[in-house]
Design a protein around this motif. Structure first.
Motif, PDB file in Angstrom:
ATOM      1  N   ALA A  56       0.883  -1.126  -0.283  1.00 32.98           N
ATOM      2  CA  ALA A  56       0.306  -0.127  -0.306  1.00 32.98           C
ATOM      3  C   ALA A  56       0.534   1.023   0.197  1.00 32.98           C
ATOM      4  N   ASN A  57       1.893   0.950   1.026  1.00 34.47           N
ATOM      5  CA  ASN A  57       2.805   2.059   0.984  1.00 34.47           C
ATOM      6  C   ASN A  57       3.452   2.133  -0.411  1.00 34.47           C
ATOM      7  N   ARG A  58       3.816   1.981  -1.179  1.00 37.07           N
ATOM      8  CA  ARG A  58       4.669   1.594  -2.762  1.00 37.07           C
ATOM      9  C   ARG A  58       3.478   2.048  -3.445  1.00 37.07           C
ATOM     10  N   VAL A  59       2.363   2.054  -3.432  1.00 36.53           N
ATOM     11  CA  VAL A  59       1.324   2.229  -4.154  1.00 36.53           C
ATOM     12  C   VAL A  59       0.725   3.556  -4.381  1.00 36.53           C
ATOM     13  N   ILE A  60       0.874   3.964  -2.744  1.00 35.70           N
ATOM     14  CA  ILE A  60       0.708   5.344  -2.665  1.00 35.70           C
ATOM     15  C   ILE A  60       1.657   6.405  -2.800  1.00 35.70           C
ATOM     16  N   ARG A  61       2.882   6.105  -3.024  1.00 35.88           N
ATOM     17  CA  ARG A  61       3.366   6.845  -3.149  1.00 35.88           C
ATOM     18  C   ARG A  61       4.238   6.812  -4.377  1.00 35.88           C
ATOM     19  N   ARG A  62       3.626   6.126  -5.376  1.00 35.98           N
ATOM     20  CA  ARG A  62       3.084   5.575  -7.273  1.00 35.98           C
ATOM     21  C   ARG A  62       2.028   6.818  -7.667  1.00 35.98           C
ATOM     22  N   MET A  63       1.175   6.780  -6.713  1.00 32.51           N
ATOM     23  CA  MET A  63       0.094   8.060  -6.998  1.00 32.51           C
ATOM     24  C   MET A  63       0.387   8.992  -6.781  1.00 32.51           C
ATOM     25  N   TRP A  64       1.182   9.556  -5.147  1.00 35.57           N
ATOM     26  CA  TRP A  64       1.977  10.571  -5.510  1.00 35.57           C
ATOM     27  C   TRP A  64       2.894  10.871  -6.772  1.00 35.57           C
ATOM     28  N   ARG A  65       3.903  10.520  -7.221  1.00 38.15           N
ATOM     29  CA  ARG A  65       4.884  10.827  -7.844  1.00 38.15           C
ATOM     30  C   ARG A  65       4.330  11.617  -9.046  1.00 38.15           C
TER      31      ARG A  65
END
Length: 78
Positions: A56-65
């Protein structure tokens, strides 16, 4: 985005993370892979939660980027 759309979006993300976590834990023949967190003394359930949290952390960081990139591109085009 409406509250209902956000709820469905969240449920889709949760289902997707569960699917990815399950696939990552299993081999093609269906046997479970040993999780490194179980070697640290976590139960299988705790290890699964840690893995889902990591995903989930990787997904949200990718979404922010991606959003930052979209905004930057949008500003340059204006």
């Amino acid at each position: 985005m409406t509250l209902v759309a956000q709820m469905f979006s969240h449920l889709d993300l949760e289902a997707g993370l569960e699917h990815v976590a399950h696939r990552a834990r299993s081999q093609l023949d269906g046997t479970a892979l040993p999780h490194p967190k179980t070697a640290e003394g976590m139960t299988r359930r705790e290890a699964r939660r840690a893995h889902k949290r990591h995903l989930a952390n990787r997904v949200i960081r990718r979404m922010w980027r991606d959003e930052q990139h979209r905004l930057k591109t949008q500003l340059q085009a204006a």
